[in-house]
Design an enzyme around this catalytic site. Structure first.
Site, PDB file in Angstrom:
ATOM      1  N   GLU A  50      -0.038  -1.340   5.572  1.00 40.61           N
ATOM      2  CA  GLU A  50       1.005  -0.934   6.516  1.00 40.61           C
ATOM      3  C   GLU A  50       0.896   0.542   6.868  1.00 40.61           C
ATOM      4  O   GLU A  50       1.308   0.955   7.961  1.00 40.61           O
ATOM      5  CB  GLU A  50       2.384  -1.220   5.898  1.00 40.61           C
ATOM      6  CG  GLU A  50       3.564  -1.051   6.851  1.00 40.61           C
ATOM      7  CD  GLU A  50       4.174   0.350   6.836  1.00 40.61           C
ATOM      8  OE1 GLU A  50       5.056   0.626   7.668  1.00 40.61           O
ATOM      9  OE2 GLU A  50       3.763   1.174   5.989  1.00 40.61           O
ATOM     10  N   ASP A  63       0.816  -1.219   0.000  1.00 42.59           N
ATOM     11  CA  ASP A  63       0.000   0.000   0.000  1.00 42.59           C
ATOM     12  C   ASP A  63       0.846   1.265   0.000  1.00 42.59           C
ATOM     13  O   ASP A  63       2.041   1.254   0.317  1.00 42.59           O
ATOM     14  CB  ASP A  63      -0.966   0.015   1.192  1.00 42.59           C
ATOM     15  CG  ASP A  63      -0.265  -0.016   2.545  1.00 42.59           C
ATOM     16  OD1 ASP A  63       0.798  -0.658   2.650  1.00 42.59           O
ATOM     17  OD2 ASP A  63      -0.781   0.608   3.491  1.00 42.59           O
TER      18      ASP A  63
END
Length: 351
Positions: free
Chosen positions: A120, A66
């Protein structure tokens, strides 16, 4: 070897803001399943691929899929040996290096687990690492391909978010002397935070630098009312020689003289730090191959997660960490290729 800058550009072009990693997970899964020497598992938008060679040691190479939200930089732009774009540094460059190595090193000296995981960049409760079968993440050591300018950044600092609430007494602003202005009282708290002198402990030769910052302020009832409540949100970064309790004690030593009996300090979130762990032979081998002195990781990374689960871990990957989350994020070819060479040597030669 494929051109790592072009490979990174392809990944940057696949949008993967936190909670929207499905397309890039599809891309990673398809590439890894095409390699005959890896066992591939997928859960949600998390992809894990493993060698099963019976080696005496297992190394995890991990990277998050991400990115933070775009800032007008969602389209990759190649300019000579530099690539601009969302996630170029944090951490599509690291993902590109991981994919290239997974496809090239079919018989590493250590068994390898490749971990590509979601979420994350948001609250830890969403992290893809917590969604995976713990058996998939058993290993002797781990390297997170976070941006470190291709130098080892050891351990990580903890992060604590606190909400400080100070109280006063309401009154009409025309008769302000009848009340106590909570916003005015907050000034003393902010002054103490601004005057904070950070600790700089040195652990295993790595200097950590703590920080205490006000990141949000709130208060006020109406334009003609003396406010009776005011709040400030603080972010505290603390070194690995403190646990959460010790870090809170450090903050309270700063704030305590400014607070009254009705004021409160609430810990809204605490992410634990991790020590350098560079005495592990695989990580020591990474330091030797990197050719430079290791630095402390001043931010928080999932090195903390692996450490808490008994896996010695460190940070090493392409990209300048100072560019992470900025609109002008970029990565260059030299960093990508250097990270690739160092990690390839570690995989091929082991300890």
């Amino acid at each position: 070897m494929n051109d790592l800058l072009t490979r990174t550009a392809e990944l940057v072009g696949i949008g993967s803001v936190s909670h929207h990693e499905a397309l890039i997970a599809d891309r990673v899964e398809a590439e890894l399943r095409g390699l005959g020497w890896l066992v591939v598992d997928r859960l949600g938008d998390n992809v894990v691929a493993r060698t099963q060679l019976g080696r005496p040691q297992r190394l995890i190479l991990a990277g998050h899929l991400d990115t933070v939200p775009a800032a007008g930089n969602e389209t990759p732009v190649l300019d000579g040996d530099r690539l601009w774009g969302l996630g170029a540094s944090d951490m599509k460059g690291g993902l590109a290096v991981m994919l290239e190595l997974a496809g090239e090193v079919s018989e590493p000296a250590v068994d390898v687990t490749w971990v590509f995981y979601a979420c994350e960049e948001v609250d830890q409760s969403y992290s893809g690492l917590g969604q995976l079968d713990p058996d998939l993440l058993v290993a002797d050591a781990a390297v997170l391909a976070e941006p470190t300018s291709a130098q080892v950044e050891a351990g990580c600092q903890g992060s604590m978010r606190l909400c400080v609430t100070v109280r006063g007494q309401r009154a009409h602003t025309a008769r302000a002397w009848m009340g106590t202005n909570a916003i005015h009282r907050l000034a003393a708290v902010l002054g103490a935070v601004a005057a904070y002198e950070p600790r700089r402990p040195v652990l295993d030769g790595c200097e950590f630098v703590e920080a205490l910052q006000a990141v949000r302020v709130g208060g006020g009832v109406a334009n003609n009312v003396v406010p009776d409540v005011a709040t400030v949100v603080l972010n505290h970064r603390f070194a690995p020689d403190h646990d959460a309790e010790g870090a809170l004690g450090e903050v309270m030593a700063v704030l305590g003289p400014m607070l009254g009996p009705d004021d409160t300090v609430e810990v809204a979130e605490a992410a634990l730090p991790a020590p350098p762990n560079l005495d592990h032979q695989l990580l020591a081998g990474l330091v030797r191959r990197s050719g430079g002195a290791p630095r402390a990781k001043l931010g928080w990374t999932d090195v903390s997660w692996f450490t808490r689960h008994g896996v010695a871990a460190t940070n090493f990957g392409p990209g300048d960490p100072n560019l992470a989350h900025t609109a002008g994020e970029w990565v260059d070819r030299a960093d990508l290729e250097r990270s690739y060479r160092v990690l390839r040597d570690l995989l091929v030669e082991g300890c």
